[in-house]
Design an enzyme around this catalytic site. Structure first.
Site, PDB file in Angstrom:
ATOM      1  N   ARG A  79       0.895  -1.171   0.000  1.00  0.00           N
ATOM      2  CA  ARG A  79       0.000   0.000   0.000  1.00  0.00           C
ATOM      3  C   ARG A  79       0.920   1.203   0.000  1.00  0.00           C
ATOM      4  NH1 ARG A  79      -3.185   3.771   3.318  1.00  0.00           N
ATOM      5  NH2 ARG A  79      -5.269   3.925   2.394  1.00  0.00           N
ATOM      6  N   SER A 122      11.377   1.835   2.018  1.00  0.00           N
ATOM      7  CA  SER A 122      11.283   3.242   1.617  1.00  0.00           C
ATOM      8  C   SER A 122      12.245   4.078   2.442  1.00  0.00           C
ATOM      9  CB  SER A 122       9.858   3.766   1.834  1.00  0.00           C
ATOM     10  OG  SER A 122       9.806   5.175   1.716  1.00  0.00           O
ATOM     11  N   TYR A 180       2.777   5.604   6.560  1.00  0.00           N
ATOM     12  CA  TYR A 180       3.438   4.769   5.552  1.00  0.00           C
ATOM     13  C   TYR A 180       4.838   4.397   6.011  1.00  0.00           C
ATOM     14  CZ  TYR A 180       5.774   3.576   1.134  1.00  0.00           C
ATOM     15  OH  TYR A 180       6.516   2.960   0.160  1.00  0.00           O
ATOM     16  N   LYS A 231       6.394   0.622   7.060  1.00  0.00           N
ATOM     17  CA  LYS A 231       7.560   0.029   6.409  1.00  0.00           C
ATOM     18  C   LYS A 231       8.616  -0.370   7.444  1.00  0.00           C
ATOM     19  CE  LYS A 231       6.880   0.043   1.905  1.00  0.00           C
ATOM     20  NZ  LYS A 231       7.013  -1.157   1.067  1.00  0.00           N
TER      21      LYS A 231
END
Length: 323
Positions: free
Chosen positions: A76, A119, A145, A149
Site C-alpha cells: 500500500r 522506503s 506509511y 515500512k
C-alpha cells in the site's frame, strides 16, 4: 547461491513491471509474479498468479514452488490525499501483516532470500543540511506509511533470525524512469508547455534513483553473499536541487526552463495555507542519502548517471507527443 526462480510481487506496479521486463529479457531466470487482477501486457514467459488484494490471509503456495528469491515490491503506497479513517491501520494491514504472512510462507517453502523494497521514509522525511541519511541510522519515520515500512522491516529481521531465509532490505529514494507518474510527470508537462515556475532559487539537495539503477542494485542482491541480512539505501549517487532538476529535465525536452526566483519562505507559507505543506517540504527541503555502504559491501555503484536516467524517463513523453 545461484538463483534460478524469482518471484516478484505486485507485477502491475511501476518498479515490479520494469524489473520483470528486465529479467525476462536477460533470459537467465524462471519468473513468477503475483497480480491483483489478470493482465496480458507482461512477457509471456512470466508465470502469473492472480491473488486479488494483498492481505494477511493470502495463500501463496501456488506462487512459491521452487522459488529461490522473492522481490517483494507490492505494497500500500504513500498517498497524498489520505481518506482512510485510520491510515496507520490500513498501512499495517497490507505493508506489515500481509508482508509477514508472505515471508513466513516463503521461509516454510525453502525460499533462500527475501528482498524487501522498503522506503527512505523509514529514515525520515528530511535530512539535515550538509548531511545524508545512511542505511544504519536510527530510523525516524514520521507518517503512517513510513511507520508501517519500519515495522515490516523489524518483523522480517526477526523472521530471518529464526529461520534459514535471508533478508535484504532496500530503501529507495524517489524512483523515476520511463512511465513515471504523479508529480514527476507533472514537472515534465509544465516544462514542456513553457509554464513559468516559481522555483528559480531553491538551494536544497535531493537524492533520486532511476529505475535502471534500482533494478541493477536489486539484481546484485539476488546472490551476493554480503547482501544477506543487510539494509541498503538506493540512489543515483548524484544530488541536485529542485532548481537544477527542473533545468536538467528542460534540457532533455529541448525547452528553456522559465524559473522565477521567488522567496522560499513565502512559498512555503503560502503552501501551508492551502494545505500543501508536505509538497512544499519535498520541493524545498533536502533529502540526501549516503550509498557508500553499497560499494563497500557489494562493490556496487550506480551504472547510470542522473542525466542518462532523466533522458530515459523523458523519452516516452517525447515519443507520445510525436504520435
Amino acid at each position: 547461491m545461484i538463483p534460478r526462480t524469482i518471484l516478484v510481487t505486485g507485477g502491475s506496479g511501476f518498479l515490479a513491471a520494469a524489473l520483470l521486463r528486465y529479467l525476462a529479457c536477460s533470459g537467465e531466470y524462471s519468473l513468477i509474479t503475483s497480480l491483483r487482477s489478470a493482465r496480458t501486457d507482461l512477457p509471456q514467459s512470466i508465470r502469473t498468479v492472480t491473488l486479488g488484494e494483498l492481505t494477511p490471509s493470502n495463500n501463496w503456495q501456488e506462487a512459491l514452488t521452487d522459488v529461490d528469491v522473492i522481490v517483494h515490491a507490492a505494497a500500500r503506497v504513500h498517498v497524498m490525499n489520505e481518506e482512510a479513517a485510520d491510515p496507520l491501520a490500513e498501512f499495517r494491514f497490507v505493508n506489515v501483516d500481509a508482508t509477514l504472512n508472505l515471508a513466513r510462507q516463503a521461509a516454510e517453502a525453502g525460499v533462500k532470500r527475501f528482498i524487501y523494497i522498503s522506503s527512505i521514509k523509514v529514515n525520515g522525511e528530511l535530512s539535515k543540511p550538509g548531511t545524508a541519511f545512511t542505511a544504519d541510522d536510527t530510523p525516524a519515520p514520521v507518517d503512517p506509511y513510513g511507520i508501517s515500512k519500519l515495522e515490516a522491516e523489524s518483523g522480517l529481521r526477526s523472521l530471518a533470525a529464526n529461520t534459514h531465509m535471508e533478508i535484504v532490505i532496500i530503501r529507495p529514494v524517489l524512483v523515476y524512469g520511463p512511465g513515471v507518474k504523479a508529480n514527476f510527470l507533472s514537472m515534465i508537462r509544465w516544462l514542456n508547455r513553457g509554464v513559468p515556475l516559481p522555483f528559480g532559487a531553491v538551494n536544497n539537495k535531493r537524492s533520486l534513483v532511476s529505475l535502471d539503477n534500482l533494478i541493477d542494485l536489486i539484481v546484485t542482491c539476488f546472490e551476493h553473499p554480503s547482501a544477506a541480512n543487510q539494509t541498503f539505501l538506493a540512489s543515483d549517487g548524484e544530488d541536485v536541487s529542485t532548481t537544477e532538476l527542473l533545468r536538467k529535465i528542460a534540457t532533455v525536452l529541448n525547452k528553456r526552463a522559465i524559473l522565477l526566483p521567488l522567496p522560499i519562505g513565502l512559498m512555503s507559507f503560502m503552501a501551508r495555507l492551502v494545505g500543501k505543506g508536505a509538497m512544499a517540504q519535498r520541493l524545498f527541503g533536502s533529502l540526501q542519502v549516503d550509498i557508500s555502504k553499497n560499494e563497500r559491501l557489494l562493490g556496487w555503484t550506480p551504472p547510470v548517471t542522473l542525466d542518462r536516467g532523466l533522458s530515459a524517463a523523458v523519452q516516452p513523453f517525447l515519443e507520445s507527443r510525436k504520435s
